[in-house]
Design a protein around this motif. Structure first.
Motif: not given
Length: 290
Positions: A1-21
């Motif tokens: 597990m990498e920090l950037r993966q967690l960063q991407y996970f949080v971004a997708v959850a907060e933005e509601g989609g992969f494109s906006r993340a």
């Protein structure tokens, strides 16, 4: 597990989609999607429910989201603390200390607390040889030492000097002098502790006598400070020399007089090279309190 993966996970959850993340992270969408799939495989759970139009957190994703945020917050705080350590505003300073003189050490520690409140100073009092060895090995960042001119493998930075005092019988003619010189004392037996107890101080005194053409006249061994002063006041004429640690004592039939020279120099022993940030704070505090 990498920090950037967690960063991407949080971004997708907060933005509601992969494109906006991906837009928020300034990377391509495929990179976000690929890292999320990799994270799901590593964790063994599905983080998002995906459809052609919507992306929603799964039950596992909802549970893990606060944990991921906590990890990212901790990583951010770690970077902050590291930056503060690099600047010297935070960290640990391991300092070998001496006893006194006076309140110098207390004033030094107080100054460091006032100017660098997050810098943790860990003082350690060790015999001088162990103190120097600990600096060489990196166990200590620096150490205060007295009366040393050289220390192999280390740099000695003089930080302050203190006068020495002579104790001699109150009835001796030299007691009438306000200040004494070593050549005046050469004919009196000298009470010193064995050299192995404190080689730098022993050498400072004996070398001062030899510098004026006098060989030290050995007297009874210096035992404890109080016992030695009592013996000087009650026995055959002799003298000893000391530095002030907690104030000059008053002893019956003993005169205490300042010694013109030498003075007792205290130095900071450090490894050669540019000082680190915490050491720079220490040197600045020493300059302000010396």
């Amino acid at each position: 597990m990498e920090l950037r993966q967690l960063q991407y996970f949080v971004a997708v959850a907060e933005e509601g989609g992969f494109s906006r993340a991906a837009e928020r992270l300034s990377i391509v969408q495929s990179a976000v999607s690929g890292q999320i799939r990799r994270l799901e495989r590593e964790l063994g759970v599905v983080l998002f429910e995906r459809s052609t139009r919507h992306v929603h957190l799964s039950g596992a994703g909802e549970r893990l989201l606060p944990e991921a945020r906590a990890v990212l917050d901790a990583a951010h705080r770690t970077r902050q603390v590291a930056a503060e350590i690099a600047s010297g505003d935070d960290g640990v300073l391991r300092l070998g200390t001496v006893h006194g003189p006076g309140d110098r050490i207390y004033r030094l520690l107080h100054e460091l607390t006032a100017t660098s409140p997050r810098l943790q100073v860990r003082p350690r009092r060790l015999p001088v040889a162990e103190r120097l060895a600990a600096v060489r090995s990196g166990e200590l960042d620096a150490a205060l030492v007295r009366a040393l001119d050289t220390a192999p493998g280390l740099e000695l930075l003089p930080v302050w000097s203190d006068p020495l005092y002579v104790a001699l019988p109150e009835g001796h003619p030299l007691a009438n002098s306000p200040v004494l010189h070593v050549e005046e004392l050469a004919g009196l037996p000298l009470r010193l502790a064995p050299r192995e107890h404190n080689p730098p101080f022993h050498d400072l005194i004996t070398n001062a006598l030899r510098a004026v053409g006098a060989e030290p006249l050995p007297g009874p061994t210096f035992t404890t400070f109080q016992e030695t002063l009592t013996a000087i006041g009650a026995g055959t004429p002799s003298w000893t020399v000391f530095y002030d640690v907690v104030g000059l004592p008053a002893v019956h039939q003993v005169a205490l007089r300042p010694l013109a020279e030498p003075a007792l120099t205290t130095s900071l022993a450090v490894l050669p090279g540019p000082p680190g940030p915490a050491l720079r704070h220490l040197l600045a505090a020493l300059a302000r309190t010396s």
